[in-house]
Design a protein around this motif. Structure first.
Motif, PDB file in Angstrom:
ATOM      1  N   ARG A  71       3.290 107.352 -56.457  1.00  0.00           N
ATOM      2  CA  ARG A  71       4.212 107.745 -55.395  1.00  0.00           C
ATOM      3  C   ARG A  71       4.051 106.752 -54.247  1.00  0.00           C
ATOM      4  O   ARG A  71       3.105 106.827 -53.457  1.00  0.00           O
ATOM      5  CB  ARG A  71       3.910 109.179 -54.930  1.00  0.00           C
ATOM      6  CG  ARG A  71       4.950 109.757 -53.957  1.00  0.00           C
ATOM      7  CD  ARG A  71       4.543 111.170 -53.541  1.00  0.00           C
ATOM      8  NE  ARG A  71       4.401 112.030 -54.703  1.00  0.00           N
ATOM      9  CZ  ARG A  71       3.524 113.027 -54.793  1.00  0.00           C
ATOM     10  NH1 ARG A  71       2.682 113.253 -53.796  1.00  0.00           N
ATOM     11  NH2 ARG A  71       3.470 113.770 -55.883  1.00  0.00           N
ATOM     12  N   ARG A 106      -6.314 116.010 -58.933  1.00  0.00           N
ATOM     13  CA  ARG A 106      -6.224 117.228 -58.117  1.00  0.00           C
ATOM     14  C   ARG A 106      -5.796 118.378 -59.039  1.00  0.00           C
ATOM     15  O   ARG A 106      -4.668 118.848 -59.011  1.00  0.00           O
ATOM     16  CB  ARG A 106      -5.213 117.033 -56.988  1.00  0.00           C
ATOM     17  CG  ARG A 106      -5.429 115.806 -56.115  1.00  0.00           C
ATOM     18  CD  ARG A 106      -6.685 115.915 -55.274  1.00  0.00           C
ATOM     19  NE  ARG A 106      -6.833 114.766 -54.388  1.00  0.00           N
ATOM     20  CZ  ARG A 106      -6.493 114.749 -53.096  1.00  0.00           C
ATOM     21  NH1 ARG A 106      -5.920 115.807 -52.542  1.00  0.00           N
ATOM     22  NH2 ARG A 106      -6.697 113.664 -52.361  1.00  0.00           N
ATOM     23  N   CYS A 108      -5.297 122.006 -60.851  1.00  0.00           N
ATOM     24  CA  CYS A 108      -4.841 123.235 -60.201  1.00  0.00           C
ATOM     25  C   CYS A 108      -5.856 124.362 -60.259  1.00  0.00           C
ATOM     26  O   CYS A 108      -5.774 125.318 -59.490  1.00  0.00           O
ATOM     27  CB  CYS A 108      -3.518 123.690 -60.826  1.00  0.00           C
ATOM     28  SG  CYS A 108      -3.677 124.378 -62.501  1.00  0.00           S
ATOM     29  N   TYR A 126       1.263 115.983 -62.232  1.00  0.00           N
ATOM     30  CA  TYR A 126       0.239 114.966 -62.025  1.00  0.00           C
ATOM     31  C   TYR A 126       0.034 114.705 -60.538  1.00  0.00           C
ATOM     32  O   TYR A 126       0.977 114.494 -59.787  1.00  0.00           O
ATOM     33  CB  TYR A 126       0.650 113.671 -62.716  1.00  0.00           C
ATOM     34  CG  TYR A 126      -0.227 112.488 -62.372  1.00  0.00           C
ATOM     35  CD1 TYR A 126      -1.488 112.339 -62.935  1.00  0.00           C
ATOM     36  CD2 TYR A 126       0.219 111.517 -61.476  1.00  0.00           C
ATOM     37  CE1 TYR A 126      -2.280 111.250 -62.620  1.00  0.00           C
ATOM     38  CE2 TYR A 126      -0.566 110.423 -61.163  1.00  0.00           C
ATOM     39  CZ  TYR A 126      -1.823 110.293 -61.726  1.00  0.00           C
ATOM     40  OH  TYR A 126      -2.608 109.217 -61.408  1.00  0.00           O
ATOM     41  N   ASP A 127      -1.240 114.691 -60.125  1.00  0.00           N
ATOM     42  CA  ASP A 127      -1.577 114.489 -58.724  1.00  0.00           C
ATOM     43  C   ASP A 127      -2.968 113.885 -58.680  1.00  0.00           C
ATOM     44  O   ASP A 127      -3.940 114.520 -59.114  1.00  0.00           O
ATOM     45  CB  ASP A 127      -1.542 115.834 -57.986  1.00  0.00           C
ATOM     46  CG  ASP A 127      -1.507 115.687 -56.472  1.00  0.00           C
ATOM     47  OD1 ASP A 127      -1.305 114.555 -55.998  1.00  0.00           O
ATOM     48  OD2 ASP A 127      -1.666 116.713 -55.782  1.00  0.00           O
ATOM     49  N   GLU A 128      -3.095 112.646 -58.170  1.00  0.00           N
ATOM     50  CA  GLU A 128      -4.383 111.968 -58.205  1.00  0.00           C
ATOM     51  C   GLU A 128      -4.580 111.105 -56.966  1.00  0.00           C
ATOM     52  O   GLU A 128      -3.678 110.390 -56.530  1.00  0.00           O
ATOM     53  CB  GLU A 128      -4.509 111.107 -59.465  1.00  0.00           C
ATOM     54  CG  GLU A 128      -5.878 110.474 -59.610  1.00  0.00           C
ATOM     55  CD  GLU A 128      -6.061 109.712 -60.910  1.00  0.00           C
ATOM     56  OE1 GLU A 128      -7.180 109.217 -61.153  1.00  0.00           O
ATOM     57  OE2 GLU A 128      -5.086 109.602 -61.691  1.00  0.00           O
ATOM     58  N   THR A 129      -5.784 111.173 -56.435  1.00  0.00           N
ATOM     59  CA  THR A 129      -6.176 110.323 -55.320  1.00  0.00           C
ATOM     60  C   THR A 129      -5.958 108.859 -55.679  1.00  0.00           C
ATOM     61  O   THR A 129      -6.360 108.394 -56.737  1.00  0.00           O
ATOM     62  CB  THR A 129      -7.662 110.551 -54.984  1.00  0.00           C
ATOM     63  OG1 THR A 129      -7.875 111.915 -54.645  1.00  0.00           O
ATOM     64  CG2 THR A 129      -8.108 109.660 -53.832  1.00  0.00           C
ATOM     65  N   THR A 132      -0.933 109.306 -56.090  1.00  0.00           N
ATOM     66  CA  THR A 132       0.048 110.172 -55.427  1.00  0.00           C
ATOM     67  C   THR A 132      -0.482 110.674 -54.088  1.00  0.00           C
ATOM     68  O   THR A 132       0.278 111.253 -53.317  1.00  0.00           O
ATOM     69  CB  THR A 132       0.401 111.380 -56.311  1.00  0.00           C
ATOM     70  OG1 THR A 132      -0.791 112.162 -56.536  1.00  0.00           O
ATOM     71  CG2 THR A 132       0.968 110.934 -57.650  1.00  0.00           C
ATOM     72  N   ARG A 133      -1.764 110.480 -53.826  1.00  0.00           N
ATOM     73  CA  ARG A 133      -2.398 110.849 -52.551  1.00  0.00           C
ATOM     74  C   ARG A 133      -3.135 109.642 -51.999  1.00  0.00           C
ATOM     75  O   ARG A 133      -3.558 108.773 -52.757  1.00  0.00           O
ATOM     76  CB  ARG A 133      -3.391 112.005 -52.764  1.00  0.00           C
ATOM     77  CG  ARG A 133      -2.815 113.277 -53.348  1.00  0.00           C
ATOM     78  CD  ARG A 133      -1.940 114.024 -52.356  1.00  0.00           C
ATOM     79  NE  ARG A 133      -1.541 115.314 -52.918  1.00  0.00           N
ATOM     80  CZ  ARG A 133      -2.054 116.491 -52.558  1.00  0.00           C
ATOM     81  NH1 ARG A 133      -2.987 116.532 -51.616  1.00  0.00           N
ATOM     82  NH2 ARG A 133      -1.641 117.610 -53.125  1.00  0.00           N
TER      83      ARG A 133
END
Length: 352
Positions: A71, A106, A108, A126-129, A132-133
């Motif tokens: 992102r 990250r 859930c 999907y969410d990962e340092t 996306t962060r």
């Protein structure tokens, strides 16, 4: 840039701003001064001591990472180690001052896979340092406290920055379940491969072969516990020999080679992610050979714990893999080193 430089502090010593790499999009980045925010409930703010660069960071810079796994704009950096400097509400204040690493995913914690302990298979978005962060190519990174893994007070934080790839390798080793006196091979002598050699050597295999074309990496593999070395062009003569093969190269033929090396009824753990067009695997051969194949992407919490324990006990020593340490201002140079093909380039670190 030395530690402690590049940041402004209030009169009480609290950081007000800090420097961070911001990747606007493929190939477009800047070094930006950002406000240093207090962590929110359940979070910790960590001072980054060192952050590693891997192939996925090169993909991020080049624009080759699949759209669902990035992102922009983003501060990259998912391999890091540092010290907790502040905690949000609901977090034990005793964490302040502790040396730590942290999981990137990250997860859930509520889906079926998470509740089964398979946190790297979380079915949420999907969410990962670092993808996306905001990640750790910055003086500070903020993460959920639940993702922390504590290190010993005397831990080398430079070396600890490699615990993220070590956790991936630990996941592969746990799935492959090596046994004493087995014949084991590792395909690929990059960071993952050499970390795999270290972990697998601890199981006292009867044979531990490293499949790697670069002599310098092969020699380092022997120092880490490999009992032999084969060039990939020679490896096919060993087809069907190994009980367990851990593939780490991510090359066009490495998965097929790993499976070919495995004996009937043997196990294969695939950690490398090749570019499109890689050689496929014959499903008939898999069935007839009764080969067990494990895929590895990221690492569950259990693998992180395993890697951290191995590091703390001295079984795992990533420090010799580090060849370059650069400041944040040299981010583009650091990325260009990764995947350059230079045999003298091992692990590249950014030091905020």
């Amino acid at each position: 840039m030395g530690r402690g430089l590049g940041e402004a502090r209030s009169g009480r010593g609290r950081p007000v701003t800090h420097e961070a790499v911001v990747l606007e999009g493929p190939g477009t980045w800047r070094l930006e001064r950002q406000a240093t925010e207090d962590p929110e409930s359940g979070e910790v703010r960590c001072r980054v001591d060192a952050a590693g660069i891997c192939g996925s960071d090169r993909e991020l810079f080049d624009g080759n990472r699949p759209p669902g796994y990035v992102r922009y704009p983003v501060t990259p950096g998912h391999e890091w180690a540092g010290t907790v400097e502040a905690v949000g509400s609901g977090v034990d204040p005793a964490l302040v001052g502790r040396k730590v690493v942290a999981e990137g995913f990250r997860n859930c914690q509520t889906c079926e896979r998470c509740r089964c302990g398979e946190t790297s298979l979380c079915t949420a978005a999907y969410d990962e340092t670092g993808f996306t962060r905001p990640g750790a190519f910055a003086a500070y990174v903020t993460v959920p406290a639940r993702l922390l893994h504590l290190l010993d007070d005397e831990a080398d934080l430079r070396a600890a920055a490699l615990l993220e790839p070590a956790a991936v390798v630990a996941s592969a080793v746990m799935k492959g379940a090596p046994r004493t006196a087995e014949r084991i091979a590792v395909v690929g002598g990059g960071t993952l491969g050499l970390l795999a050699v270290q972990l697998l050597a601890a199981y006292t295999p009867g044979e531990l072969a490293l499949i790697e074309p670069r002599q310098q990496r092969a020699q380092q593999g022997r120092q880490f516990g490999a009992t032999g070395h084969l060039h990939p062009s020679e490896a096919e003569t060993q087809a069907g020999r190994f009980d367990l093969v851990v593939e780490t190269a991510g090359a066009a033929r490495s998965a097929a080679l790993a499976i070919a090396l495995t004996r009937r009824g043997g196990r294969v753990a695939l950690t490398g992610i090749p570019a499109p067009g890689a050689q496929g695997v014959d499903p008939v051969a898999l069935a007839m050979q009764q080969t067990t194949v494990y895929g590895v992407f990221g690492a569950p919490s259990a693998a992180w714990s395993y890697a951290v324990r191995a590091f703390g006990s001295g079984v795992l020593d990533p420090a010799p893999l580090i060849t370059h340490e650069l400041p944040l201002s040299a981010y583009d140079k650091a990325v260009s080193l990764v995947g350059s093909g230079d045999p003298g380039v091992g692990k590249v670190l950014l030091r905020p």
